[in-house]
Design a protein around this motif. Structure first.
Motif: not given
Length: 205
Positions: A141-142, A159-162, A166-170, A194-198
Motif C-alpha cells: 500500500e505504501q 488515490e491508493e484506496g480508490m 477499482l481494481l478489486e471491482g474489475i 490514469y494517463g498511461l496510454g495504451e
C-alpha cells in the motif's frame, strides 16, 4: 530402496499442494460449505486423513487458501520495479497489470476469496489471513502511495484506496462472470484514466 529425507519432503509438499489446488477448484465450483473434505481428497487422489495432517482441519485449509491469495498478490507486487529503477508511470502500469493478471491467472482463487469475504462464517478466516500478511500488505500500500505522491497527488492515500477499490471491482466482476467480462477493455480504460496510454499486449486467453 528407501527414499531420502529430501524425497520425502518433496512428496509431502506435492501432496499438500495437490490438496490445496483441489480445494481451490472445488470451493470455486461448489462453494466452501458445500464442499466436503472427502471430495477434496478424492479429487487430489490422496487419503482423507492427509487434510488433517497437512492443515489441521477444514477451517485451516480454508485459511491456507486465503493465504495463497495474499501470497500471490504480494509475489506479483514484489516483481514491480523499485522507485530508482522505473518512473512513477511505469510502476503504476505494473500495479494495474499485476492485479489484473492475478484476476485472469487465478480466477478460481479470486472467486473463492469473494465468497469467503462475503460470508459471515468465513470473514474471520480471511481477516486472520490478512493479519498474517499485514506487514507485506502495508508495504505494498505504501509503495502505491509513493507512486501517487511522485505523480503529484494531493492525497496519495486516497488515490491508493480508490485504485485498489477499482481494481478489486474489475477482478470481482471477471471472477463472477463465465470469463466473458471484457477485462482487456477494462484494463485499457484504467490505463487511459490514469494517463498511461495504451496498454501493451492482452490479458485474456
Amino acid at each position: 530402496m528407501a527414499r531420502s529425507e529430501e524425497q520425502n519432503r518433496l512428496a509431502r509438499e506435492r501432496t499438500r499442494e495437490g490438496i490445496l489446488r483441489s480445494a481451490i477448484e472445488l470451493f470455486a465450483e461448489q462453494g466452501v460449505h458445500e464442499t466436503t473434505i472427502a471430495e477434496i481428497t478424492r479429487s487430489a487422489g490422496v487419503a482423507q486423513g492427509l487434510v488433517n495432517y497437512h492443515f489441521g482441519g477444514k477451517d485451516q485449509l480454508v485459511g491456507a487458501v486465503a493465504d495463497r491469495w495474499y501470497e500471490t498478490l504480494i509475489g506479483l507486487a514484489r516483481g514491480q520495479g523499485a522507485p530508482g529503477e522505473m518512473d512513477a508511470d511505469a510502476r503504476l502500469r505494473d500495479v494495474i497489470d499485476a492485479a489484473l493478471i492475478a484476476a485472469v491467472a487465478h480466477r478460481s482463487l479470486q472467486r473463492v476469496m469473494l465468497s469467503l469475504a462475503h460470508q459471515p462464517s468465513t470473514r474471520r478466516i480471511v481477516a486472520e489471513s490478512e493479519q498474517r500478511h499485514s506487514d507485506a500488505v502495508q508495504f505494498a500500500e505504501q509503495a502505491v502511495r509513493s507512486i501517487f505522491a511522485e505523480r503529484g497527488a494531493t492525497d496519495p492515500a486516497l488515490e491508493e484506496g480508490m485504485l485498489r477499490t477499482l481494481l478489486e471491482g474489475i477482478a470481482g466482476r471477471y471472477a463472477a462472470s463465465d470469463g466473458s467480462f471484457p477485462i482487456d477493455a477494462a484494463r485499457r480504460w484504467v490505463h487511459l484514466q490514469y494517463g498511461l496510454g495504451e496498454p501493451v499486449g492482452g490479458l485474456s486467453a
